[in-house]
Design an enzyme around this catalytic site. Structure first.
Site, short mmCIF file in Angstrom:
data_model
loop_
_atom_site.label_atom_id
_atom_site.label_comp_id
_atom_site.label_asym_id
_atom_site.label_seq_id
_atom_site.Cartn_x
_atom_site.Cartn_y
_atom_site.Cartn_z
N SER A 1 0.87 9.36 3.19
CA SER A 1 1.78 8.24 3.45
C SER A 1 2.09 7.42 2.20
O SER A 1 3.17 6.85 2.09
CB SER A 1 1.20 7.33 4.54
OG SER A 1 -0.11 6.91 4.20
N ASP B 1 0.70 -3.83 7.77
CA ASP B 1 -0.49 -3.29 8.45
C ASP B 1 -1.77 -3.48 7.65
O ASP B 1 -2.85 -3.12 8.12
CB ASP B 1 -0.29 -1.81 8.79
CG ASP B 1 -0.19 -0.92 7.56
OD1 ASP B 1 -0.24 -1.44 6.43
OD2 ASP B 1 -0.06 0.31 7.73
N HIS C 1 -1.31 0.11 4.11
CA HIS C 1 -0.41 0.78 3.17
C HIS C 1 0.16 -0.22 2.17
O HIS C 1 0.26 -1.41 2.47
CB HIS C 1 0.74 1.46 3.93
CG HIS C 1 0.28 2.58 4.82
ND1 HIS C 1 -0.04 2.37 6.16
CD2 HIS C 1 0.08 3.89 4.57
CE1 HIS C 1 -0.42 3.53 6.68
NE2 HIS C 1 -0.36 4.46 5.74
#
Length: 279
Positions: free
Chosen positions: A73, A236, A239
Site C-alpha cells: 500500500s 487511519d 499509512h
C-alpha cells in the site's frame, strides 16, 4: 542423583514447565487481543484503492524515463489524497527535476500485498515492457501476517532478478519500522518494531546480493514518522499522508537518481551493491 531426589526433580521441572507454558499462552493471548484491538482502531477509512497516478510526467522534457513501482500500500500510495502525492507521483516529479527528463510512471503495486505477491504484480505487466528503473517497497504486511523472513526475502530476491532480466535498475525500500504505529498498543508495538527491523536487515542483505540498490526506510525517514506522527500519517494513522509520501520520496530519490547515473554520491541510509547488478 539419588532415587529419592529424582522424583522431586521431575516434579519441579513439570511445575516449571507448566508455569512457563501458561505464561507463553497468556502472552500469545495478550498479543492476539492487542492485534485485534489495533485492527479495530485503524480500520479502513481510506478504503483499499490508492489514487491512480500513472501518467507521463513533464512530457515536454522529452527523453522519457520509464519508472515502475511495485509492492504494498505504501508503494501504491494509499493515504495520499491526490495522484501526484503518491510515492510514485512524487518520485516521478523528483526524477524529472533531477534528471531533466520526462517520466512515464507505471504502478503495479497493490494495496495489502506481501512479498509473495510481487510475482503476480510482475506477471501483470506487458511482456515487452522494459522499465529503466523499478522501485520496490514491501514488507509491512509480511510482518503483520507473520510470514517467515526467509520466505519474504526469497520472494523479494526473485522479483529483483526478474526485473533485472527486463533490463531495469532496481531500488528497494526496506520494511518501515512498525514501532512508529501509535494505534498499536505495547508490547505488540515493540515486537512489531523488532520484527520489521529484522526483516529490513534481511531485505537489505538479499537485495544487495542480487545487485539492487537499497534505501533503509527506518533510518532515512522513520524518525520523522516517530516524532511527527500527526503530520506524517494519514487519517487511519497507519499509512503515510501526502506529507509522509513527500518525505519518503525525497528520502528514496538519491538512490533512484544514482541508479539512473544522474548522481554518484548517496547519503546515509542508502546502500549500493559492491559489484554488478542494478546501480
Amino acid at each position: 542423583m539419588t532415587s529419592k531426589l529424582l522424583p522431586r526433580a521431575v516434579v519441579a521441572l513439570t511445575v516449571l514447565g507448566a508455569v512457563a507454558g501458561g505464561a507463553a499462552y497468556g502472552a500469545r493471548e495478550l498479543l492476539r487481543h492487542q492485534a485485534a484491538q489495533a485492527r479495530r482502531a485503524i480500520g479502513k477509512p481510506l478504503g483499499e484503492v490508492a489514487p491512480a497516478a500513472d501518467r507521463h510526467y513533464k512530457k515536454k522534457y522529452g527523453a522519457p524515463v520509464d519508472l515502475l513501482v511495485l509492492g504494498d500500500s505504501i508503494a501504491a500510495g494509499l493515504g495520499a489524497e491526490r495522484p501526484e502525492h503518491t510515492l510514485g507521483g512524487r518520485l516521478a516529479r523528483g526524477i524529472a527535476k533531477g534528471a531533466g527528463r520526462s517520466v512515464r510512471l507505471r504502478t503495479a503495486a497493490v494495496v495489502g500485498s506481501e512479498s509473495s505477491m510481487l510475482a503476480a504484480q510482475l506477471a501483470s505487466l506487458p511482456r515487452a515492457y522494459r522499465p529503466d528503473v523499478a522501485v520496490i517497497v514491501v514488507g509491512g504486511n509480511d510482518v503483520t501476517h507473520r510470514v517467515p523472513v526467509a520466505d519474504s526475502v526469497r520472494h523479494l530476491g526473485e522479483a529483483v532478478e526478474a526485473l533485472q532480466e527486463r533490463g531495469a535498475h532496481v531500488v528497494v525500500g526496506t520494511c518501515p519500522d512498525l514501532g512508529a504505529l501509535r494505534p498499536v498498543p505495547q508490547p505488540l508495538r515493540t515486537l512489531g518494531s523488532r520484527a520489521s527491523r529484522q526483516l529490513a536487515d534481511a531485505q537489505r542483505t538479499e537485495a544487495l546480493r542480487r545487485g539492487a540498490r537499497v534505501v533503509s526506510l527506518a533510518h532515512v525517514v522513520g524518525p520523522f514518522f516517530i516524532t511527527n506522527p500527526d503530520e506524517m500519517f494519514s487519517l487511519d494513522r497507519f499509512h503515510p499522508s501526502a506529507h509522509g509520501y513527500k518525505r519518503t520520496a525525497k528520502a528514496m530519490l538519491p538512490s533512484v537518481l544514482a541508479a539512473l547515473d544522474v548522481v554518484e554520491d548517496v547519503p546515509y541510509g542508502h546502500h549500493a551493491p559492491v559489484v554488478g547488478g542494478s546501480g
